[in-house]
Design an enzyme around this catalytic site. Structure first.
Site, PDB file in Angstrom:
ATOM      1  N   CYS A   1      44.912  42.582  26.036  1.00 12.59           N
ATOM      2  CA  CYS A   1      44.491  41.578  26.924  1.00 12.59           C
ATOM      3  C   CYS A   1      45.320  40.111  26.316  1.00 12.59           C
ATOM      4  CB  CYS A   1      42.943  41.301  26.840  1.00 12.59           C
ATOM      5  SG  CYS A   1      42.585  39.694  27.978  1.00 12.59           S
TER       6      CYS A   1
ATOM      7  N   HIS B   1      37.975  40.362  34.377  1.00 13.07           N
ATOM      8  CA  HIS B   1      37.745  39.243  33.872  1.00 13.07           C
ATOM      9  C   HIS B   1      37.205  38.099  35.170  1.00 13.07           C
ATOM     10  CE1 HIS B   1      40.389  38.700  30.678  1.00 13.07           C
ATOM     11  NE2 HIS B   1      41.270  39.433  31.155  1.00 13.07           N
TER      12      HIS B   1
ATOM     13  N   HIS C   1      41.177  45.710  35.299  1.00 13.04           N
ATOM     14  CA  HIS C   1      41.009  44.651  34.144  1.00 13.04           C
ATOM     15  C   HIS C   1      40.980  43.169  34.723  1.00 13.04           C
ATOM     16  CE1 HIS C   1      42.526  43.529  30.036  1.00 13.04           C
ATOM     17  NE2 HIS C   1      42.759  42.272  30.592  1.00 13.04           N
ATOM     18  N   GLU C   2      41.765  42.785  35.663  1.00 12.01           N
ATOM     19  CA  GLU C   2      41.604  41.606  36.251  1.00 12.01           C
ATOM     20  C   GLU C   2      40.289  41.593  37.112  1.00 12.01           C
ATOM     21  OE1 GLU C   2      43.823  39.684  35.029  1.00 12.01           O
ATOM     22  OE2 GLU C   2      44.817  41.243  34.270  1.00 12.01           O
TER      23      GLU C   2
END
Length: 161
Positions: free
Chosen positions: A89, A135, A131-132
């Site tokens: 990351c 976030h 993953h995004e």
């Protein structure tokens, strides 16, 4: 072209769930431009708005030479088949760990103008989408780790301080 600095672990914006985008206006267009400029760098598969200090649900991606974005994304489908590859990351530089993700993901949201958009991908694209979205939910990939992988990543994080 505006490449924004990446916020690192410890910055509260990374642990705060992002707000829905309500206005598809000039400010959003500028944010999306900055996200796409920031992700257009070798080794960057995605950048979420919180990583550049903006608490809104938007991210950019850069996978296989294709750069794009998604606003107000939501995961609508994850395959049962998984992948377990090293993940890192930008907000946690130097830390890589085997992270289990769905092999295929489908995410729906909107483009910068408010038009509906559906993204799907397998392998790296699926990993980047998951993953995004994490976030935007105030999570980092370390939260997905278990067992020895989690211990090793947290040890490496502690040792670099």
């Amino acid at each position: 072209m505006t490449i924004r600095p990446i916020r690192e672990l410890g910055d509260p914006v990374l642990r705060t769930p992002a707000d829905e985008v309500r206005a598809f206006d000039k400010e959003l267009a500028a944010l999306v431009r900055d996200l796409e400029d920031t992700v257009d760098n070798p080794g960057r598969a995605g950048v979420a708005a919180p990583q550049i200090g903006v608490g809104l649900r938007a991210f950019s991606y850069n996978v296989d030479g294709v750069i794009g974005h998604l606003v107000n994304p939501r995961i609508v489908e994850l395959s049962e088949e998984t992948q377990d590859g090293d993940e890192g990351c930008l907000s946690i530089p130097g830390i890589w760990a085997p992270t289990v993700r769905a092999m295929h993901a489908v995410v729906e949201g909107f483009d910068v103008t408010g038009a509906p958009l559906r993204l799907e991908g397998t392998g790296l694209m699926a990993r980047a989408l998951q993953h995004e979205v994490d976030h935007l939910d105030g999570k980092v990939f370390l939260d997905r780790l278990t067992g020895e992988a989690r211990k090793a990543a947290l040890r490496a994080l502690r040792d670099r301080v």
